[in-house]
Scaffold this motif. Structure first.
Motif, PDB file in Angstrom:
ATOM      1  N   ALA A 163       0.927  -1.192   0.113  1.00 29.88           N
ATOM      2  CA  ALA A 163       0.076  -0.002   0.033  1.00 29.88           C
ATOM      3  C   ALA A 163       0.755   1.188   0.093  1.00 29.88           C
ATOM      4  O   ALA A 163       0.631   2.326  -0.856  1.00 29.88           O
ATOM      5  N   GLN A 164       1.967   1.269   0.562  1.00 27.59           N
ATOM      6  CA  GLN A 164       2.913   2.424   0.745  1.00 27.59           C
ATOM      7  C   GLN A 164       3.431   2.659  -0.506  1.00 27.59           C
ATOM      8  O   GLN A 164       3.771   3.624  -1.175  1.00 27.59           O
ATOM      9  N   ASP A 165       3.867   1.369  -1.491  1.00 23.79           N
ATOM     10  CA  ASP A 165       4.541   1.596  -2.557  1.00 23.79           C
ATOM     11  C   ASP A 165       3.473   2.166  -3.335  1.00 23.79           C
ATOM     12  O   ASP A 165       3.868   2.952  -4.549  1.00 23.79           O
ATOM     13  N   ARG A 166       2.229   1.757  -3.435  1.00 23.51           N
ATOM     14  CA  ARG A 166       1.379   2.351  -4.417  1.00 23.51           C
ATOM     15  C   ARG A 166       1.237   3.817  -4.212  1.00 23.51           C
ATOM     16  O   ARG A 166       1.107   4.638  -5.147  1.00 23.51           O
ATOM     17  N   ILE A 167       1.371   4.125  -2.917  1.00 26.93           N
ATOM     18  CA  ILE A 167       1.231   5.625  -2.695  1.00 26.93           C
ATOM     19  C   ILE A 167       2.530   6.430  -3.292  1.00 26.93           C
ATOM     20  O   ILE A 167       2.466   7.467  -4.167  1.00 26.93           O
ATOM     21  N   ARG A 168       3.703   5.805  -3.038  1.00 23.37           N
ATOM     22  CA  ARG A 168       4.914   6.190  -3.944  1.00 23.37           C
ATOM     23  C   ARG A 168       4.735   6.486  -5.229  1.00 23.37           C
ATOM     24  O   ARG A 168       4.843   7.327  -5.902  1.00 23.37           O
ATOM     25  N   GLY A 169       4.086   5.188  -5.905  1.00 21.18           N
ATOM     26  CA  GLY A 169       4.015   5.266  -7.406  1.00 21.18           C
ATOM     27  C   GLY A 169       3.043   6.432  -7.643  1.00 21.18           C
ATOM     28  O   GLY A 169       3.236   6.969  -8.781  1.00 21.18           O
ATOM     29  N   ASN A 170       2.039   6.710  -6.902  1.00 20.48           N
ATOM     30  CA  ASN A 170       1.059   7.509  -7.502  1.00 20.48           C
ATOM     31  C   ASN A 170       1.504   8.931  -7.249  1.00 20.48           C
ATOM     32  O   ASN A 170       1.120   9.898  -7.969  1.00 20.48           O
ATOM     33  N   ASN A 171       2.588   9.084  -6.367  1.00 18.27           N
ATOM     34  CA  ASN A 171       3.324  10.628  -6.243  1.00 18.27           C
ATOM     35  C   ASN A 171       4.661  10.521  -7.405  1.00 18.27           C
ATOM     36  O   ASN A 171       5.297  11.603  -7.177  1.00 18.27           O
ATOM     37  N   LYS A 172       4.686   9.612  -8.006  1.00 17.61           N
ATOM     38  CA  LYS A 172       5.786   9.734  -8.957  1.00 17.61           C
ATOM     39  C   LYS A 172       7.257   9.511  -8.326  1.00 17.61           C
ATOM     40  O   LYS A 172       8.207  10.293  -8.977  1.00 17.61           O
TER      41      LYS A 172
END
Length: 449
Positions: free
Chosen positions: A321-330
């Motif tokens: 879940a944290q990595d999805r947030i990171r990816g969404n923030n580029k």
């Protein structure tokens, strides 16, 4: 905590700015972010940001706390220093809570400071550099650090951000020069911590320990002291001294019982000593305070090693879940996210993540993670090049040595693999999953010859 006033800088001799970091001159009467170990996060006035205690909160906002700084900018909206201090406090909060939204608040405050005072605003430039570093955008961190050292060449804090940026960009000689300049300007806990890290990266753990003990002696805040104790525990583990690591963490926790980094350090010490119930308890306590990725990964892999698949998967779910947030923030992935994907996800995706990360952070930890991702993807010839880069400075990382050993073994370089395994197993419990793999690999190599 109140801000510390910056001591009036003495004018350095011209030769000081040109000196390379050296063990004799770290007669610096002596630290992210230093990353992998972390850095003391400097506020614009040179102290370390710390959250107020529960008692202080009950009595009202502590000077220097986010609440107090918010009140200050409300009262003095044209005060560039107030906005810069608030922005830096948000940067520190984001580092300790792993909440990317906090970084947006930090940027807003820092840019407000720059709007109020667009030139010679060293405090805001330092804050923007620290913010970029926290986001793992090290080229931008370097740009801001260079602006800060230009607007105030005698700011030790600016040279600290410069050192952090150069370190993560793989420009280690330039980082050493920046650390030396920082220590020449102000030989305090923060400069000593960075000097310690410079020696740790080169594998000189004795000098790193000596400097970190001096940083501990120079510590002006509980946060400085806790940081130094956590690093000393980590250095002890690197040298295979699990009991010493436990002692350092215990000493730190007596003074700062709610410090997440110290709880994580004690968890790793208990793990190395084989006391896994206490290790699990400390990991959980650390995560309850700050759910940082390396805490989640450490607990997840420990639970997996104990056969607790559901408990491990709970940590891995949070990591995803944290990595999805990171990816969404580029934002680029950090080394822990790459290693997690390589070991528990899609190795080819881990390769892609590492390639993206290396573009803005060609640091040894990312080279190691890239090497491991390439190995897991079956690309061992390429992997060896990056494993060599990860260890080129002489760093005493058991995990890096294990990674290179597995790559060397896959390439049929058995003697080289044996040497790396011997280095890795100087720290017998270096990893909950890979330590047993390292012992099994060494036994196989020994019996095959």
């Amino acid at each position: 905590m109140p801000h510390h006033a910056t001591a009036p800088p003495s004018t350095p001799q011209p030769s000081q700015a040109r000196r390379r970091l050296r063990s004799t001159a770290v007669v610096l009467a002596l630290g992210a972010v230093m990353f992998t170990v972390g850095a003391v996060a400097l506020n614009p006035n040179g102290g370390t940001a710390a959250q107020p205690t529960a008692t202080a909160r009950a009595a009202g906002p502590a000077p220097g706390s986010i609440q107090a700084l918010q009140a200050r900018v409300t009262r003095l909206p044209k005060d560039p220093g107030g906005w810069a201090a608030l922005g830096m406090a948000y940067v520190q909060q984001g580092r300790t809570t792993a909440d990317p939204a906090t970084y947006a608040r930090a940027e807003k405050a820092l840019r407000t400071s720059l709007t109020v005072q667009g030139t010679d605003n060293t405090d805001a430039e330092i804050g923007m550099g620290a913010l970029a570093a926290a986001r793992h955008d090290f080229p931008t961190a370097l740009d801001w650090a260079l602006k800060a050292t230009t607007s105030d060449p005698y700011s030790a804090s600016a040279h600290g951000v410069l050192a952090d940026a150069y370190t993560q960009l793989g420009r280690y000689d330039k980082a050493d020069e920046a650390v030396q300049q920082m220590a020449d300007l102000r030989p305090d806990a923060a400069s000593l911590a960075r000097a310690s890290y410079a020696f740790e990266l080169k594998g000189d753990t004795k000098q790193a320990r000596d400097l970190m003990r001096r940083s501990l002696t120079a510590a002006a805040t509980p946060a400085d002291s806790a940081f130094a104790r956590a690093v000393l525990a980590s250095l002890a583990l690197q040298d295979g001294d699990a009991q010493g690591a436990l002692t350092e963490a215990q000493n730190g926790l007596r003074a700062a019982p709610g410090d997440a980094a110290l709880l994580e350090a004690r968890a790793r010490a208990y793990e190395a000593l084989g006391d896994t119930p206490k290790a699990v308890a400390d990991y959980r306590a650390a995560i309850a305070i700050a759910p940082l990725p390396h805490y989640l990964l450490g607990l997840g892999e420990l639970e997996q090693s104990l056969g607790h698949r559901d408990q491990a998967e709970a940590q891995y779910t949070l990591l995803r879940a944290q990595d999805r947030i990171r990816g969404n923030n580029k934002a680029p992935a950090d080394a822990d996210a790459i290693l997690f994907e390589a070991d528990h996800g899609n190795p080819q995706q881990a390769v892609t993540m590492a390639e993206e990360a290396l573009r803005t952070r060609p640091f040894i930890a990312v080279h190691d993670a890239y090497a491991w991702a390439l190995h897991r993807a079956g690309r061992d010839t390429e992997a060896l090049e990056h494993a060599d880069r990860a260890l080129a400075l002489g760093t005493h990382s058991a995990l890096y040595h294990y990674h290179r050993a597995a790559i060397q073994d896959a390439l049929g370089h058995l003697e080289d693999a044996r040497q790396d395994l011997a280095q890795a197993l100087r720290q017998p419990g270096f990893h909950p999953l890979h330590a047993s793999d390292a012992r099994a690999l060494l036994q196989r190599i020994d019996t095959s010859e």
